[in-house]
Motif scaffolding. Sequence first.
Motif, PDB file in Angstrom:
ATOM      1  N   LEU A  73      -0.633   4.852   7.315  1.00 31.59           N
ATOM      2  CA  LEU A  73      -1.294   4.760   6.005  1.00 31.59           C
ATOM      3  C   LEU A  73      -0.251   4.611   4.899  1.00 31.59           C
ATOM      4  O   LEU A  73      -0.424   3.819   3.970  1.00 31.59           O
ATOM      5  CB  LEU A  73      -2.153   6.002   5.742  1.00 31.59           C
ATOM      6  CG  LEU A  73      -3.480   6.100   6.488  1.00 31.59           C
ATOM      7  CD1 LEU A  73      -4.239   7.351   6.032  1.00 31.59           C
ATOM      8  CD2 LEU A  73      -4.358   4.860   6.280  1.00 31.59           C
ATOM      9  N   ALA A  83       1.153   1.031   5.092  1.00 31.23           N
ATOM     10  CA  ALA A  83       0.207   0.042   4.566  1.00 31.23           C
ATOM     11  C   ALA A  83       0.219   0.065   3.035  1.00 31.23           C
ATOM     12  O   ALA A  83       0.273  -0.991   2.382  1.00 31.23           O
ATOM     13  CB  ALA A  83      -1.201   0.330   5.083  1.00 31.23           C
ATOM     14  N   ASP A  84       0.178   1.267   2.467  1.00 31.03           N
ATOM     15  CA  ASP A  84       0.188   1.397   1.010  1.00 31.03           C
ATOM     16  C   ASP A  84       1.456   0.789   0.416  1.00 31.03           C
ATOM     17  O   ASP A  84       1.409   0.050  -0.569  1.00 31.03           O
ATOM     18  CB  ASP A  84       0.082   2.874   0.625  1.00 31.03           C
ATOM     19  CG  ASP A  84       0.177   3.080  -0.883  1.00 31.03           C
ATOM     20  OD1 ASP A  84      -0.797   2.767  -1.582  1.00 31.03           O
ATOM     21  OD2 ASP A  84       1.233   3.553  -1.359  1.00 31.03           O
ATOM     22  N   ILE A  92      -0.035  -5.049   6.798  1.00 24.90           N
ATOM     23  CA  ILE A  92      -1.087  -4.099   6.417  1.00 24.90           C
ATOM     24  C   ILE A  92      -2.142  -4.010   7.518  1.00 24.90           C
ATOM     25  O   ILE A  92      -2.592  -2.920   7.881  1.00 24.90           O
ATOM     26  CB  ILE A  92      -1.708  -4.511   5.068  1.00 24.90           C
ATOM     27  CG1 ILE A  92      -0.643  -4.428   3.965  1.00 24.90           C
ATOM     28  CG2 ILE A  92      -2.897  -3.634   4.719  1.00 24.90           C
ATOM     29  CD1 ILE A  92      -0.999  -5.148   2.686  1.00 24.90           C
ATOM     30  N   ILE A 121      -3.284  -0.561   9.595  1.00 33.16           N
ATOM     31  CA  ILE A 121      -4.649  -0.026   9.557  1.00 33.16           C
ATOM     32  C   ILE A 121      -5.234   0.046  10.968  1.00 33.16           C
ATOM     33  O   ILE A 121      -5.914   1.023  11.324  1.00 33.16           O
ATOM     34  CB  ILE A 121      -5.533  -0.877   8.615  1.00 33.16           C
ATOM     35  CG1 ILE A 121      -5.019  -0.794   7.165  1.00 33.16           C
ATOM     36  CG2 ILE A 121      -6.992  -0.446   8.694  1.00 33.16           C
ATOM     37  CD1 ILE A 121      -4.950   0.612   6.578  1.00 33.16           C
ATOM     38  N   LEU A 132     -12.239   3.939   7.275  1.00 30.62           N
ATOM     39  CA  LEU A 132     -11.119   3.264   7.936  1.00 30.62           C
ATOM     40  C   LEU A 132     -11.620   2.088   8.779  1.00 30.62           C
ATOM     41  O   LEU A 132     -10.989   1.023   8.811  1.00 30.62           O
ATOM     42  CB  LEU A 132     -10.341   4.265   8.797  1.00 30.62           C
ATOM     43  CG  LEU A 132      -8.965   3.845   9.308  1.00 30.62           C
ATOM     44  CD1 LEU A 132      -8.086   3.296   8.189  1.00 30.62           C
ATOM     45  CD2 LEU A 132      -8.278   5.018  10.001  1.00 30.62           C
ATOM     46  N   GLN A 135      -4.965  -0.734  -2.137  1.00 25.10           N
ATOM     47  CA  GLN A 135      -4.331   0.555  -2.454  1.00 25.10           C
ATOM     48  C   GLN A 135      -5.383   1.626  -2.704  1.00 25.10           C
ATOM     49  O   GLN A 135      -5.268   2.753  -2.214  1.00 25.10           O
ATOM     50  CB  GLN A 135      -3.415   0.410  -3.670  1.00 25.10           C
ATOM     51  CG  GLN A 135      -2.128  -0.338  -3.385  1.00 25.10           C
ATOM     52  CD  GLN A 135      -1.388  -0.733  -4.652  1.00 25.10           C
ATOM     53  OE1 GLN A 135      -1.605  -0.154  -5.721  1.00 25.10           O
ATOM     54  NE2 GLN A 135      -0.529  -1.728  -4.556  1.00 25.10           N
ATOM     55  N   THR A 190      -7.028   2.539   0.647  1.00 25.47           N
ATOM     56  CA  THR A 190      -6.103   3.326   1.482  1.00 25.47           C
ATOM     57  C   THR A 190      -6.015   4.759   0.962  1.00 25.47           C
ATOM     58  O   THR A 190      -6.021   5.719   1.740  1.00 25.47           O
ATOM     59  CB  THR A 190      -4.701   2.673   1.497  1.00 25.47           C
ATOM     60  OG1 THR A 190      -4.822   1.312   1.895  1.00 25.47           O
ATOM     61  CG2 THR A 190      -3.777   3.387   2.466  1.00 25.47           C
ATOM     62  N   ASN A 191      -5.951   4.903  -0.359  1.00 27.68           N
ATOM     63  CA  ASN A 191      -5.940   6.243  -0.960  1.00 27.68           C
ATOM     64  C   ASN A 191      -7.227   7.001  -0.645  1.00 27.68           C
ATOM     65  O   ASN A 191      -7.206   8.220  -0.413  1.00 27.68           O
ATOM     66  CB  ASN A 191      -5.753   6.158  -2.480  1.00 27.68           C
ATOM     67  CG  ASN A 191      -4.354   5.707  -2.868  1.00 27.68           C
ATOM     68  OD1 ASN A 191      -3.423   5.794  -2.066  1.00 27.68           O
ATOM     69  ND2 ASN A 191      -4.201   5.200  -4.066  1.00 27.68           N
TER      70      ASN A 191
END
Length: 317
Positions: free
Chosen positions: A165, A168-169, A238, A242, A268, A296, A299-300
């Motif tokens: 995670l 990816a961010d 990314i 994920i 997810l 973003q 993902t957060n």
Amino acid sequence: MLSRVADSIYWLNRYVERAENIARFIDVNLTLLLDSPLGLGQQWEPLVMTTGDLPLFKERYGEATQESVIRFLTFDRAYSNSILSCLQSARDNARSVREIISSEMWQQVNAFYFLVKEASENQSPFNLSDFFVEVKLASHLFVGVSNATMTHNEGWHFGQIGRFLERADKTTRILDVKYFILLPSVKDVGTTLDELQWMALLKSASAYEMYRKRGLHRISPQSVAEFLVLEREFPRSIRFCIQQAERSLHEITGTPPGTWNSPVERALGRLRSDLDYITIDEIVHTGLHEFLDGLQGRTNDVGKKIFETFFALKPIG
């Protein structure tokens, strides 16, 4: 597994990955400075803009110069996302679960912390590029040691989710650096300088050679973005991150892949599914920056739901 233990392993891995990715951010600019024509103005503010902490930086340091930005992002103990602060937090989390992780993992995160701490106290000049290479290698070594010496049980999978995670961010933010650098100079789009910047961006994600090996010899913004966002098999893309985070989540919950029993599995799963089916043309049509901004946020949101599902203390009643 105790939620406290899972939380510590999750954040141990996130913080180590974050430290590595901040080193990559700075490396983008150092590489650009070497490749850019003489007389081109240095652009350090975009690095701070992508962290979302520009107001704090302005308050503490004022003007964004190479020295002030590197000090803020690398060695500032009062800034919670500096490399040094991240490694202090990683070390604290590792100490709290020493009976769960391997002794080799503890030794490596400890050595990593002291590598950066000693550099922060070093009064004599040293090669910044070499230092950031050492930071990246120390992070790779931690990942390798974790994979080789820790049982691949629930705890390990929580670590995997944290790492992927975070990665990816930060890949979205590395791509966003390019967007912010271009804002004042749209006239440079399509020039040699533009190509050099996209090459530097690929190199900062350790993606340049794999991009070339996929047969993509021409550097174009669209193909670079497609590789870093949608490539199925590259470990810093990314989409790959994920996919791996979702796989580990299902290992923990026991829910069959493709189904969900909790809000975090649904969030997810939807994110992974969207990345599986979207095309780069659709992303460009949306606007790369806007698409990355949305990623973003999502993902957060997954990170928030992981906390609520597994780590938040629930009242006994």
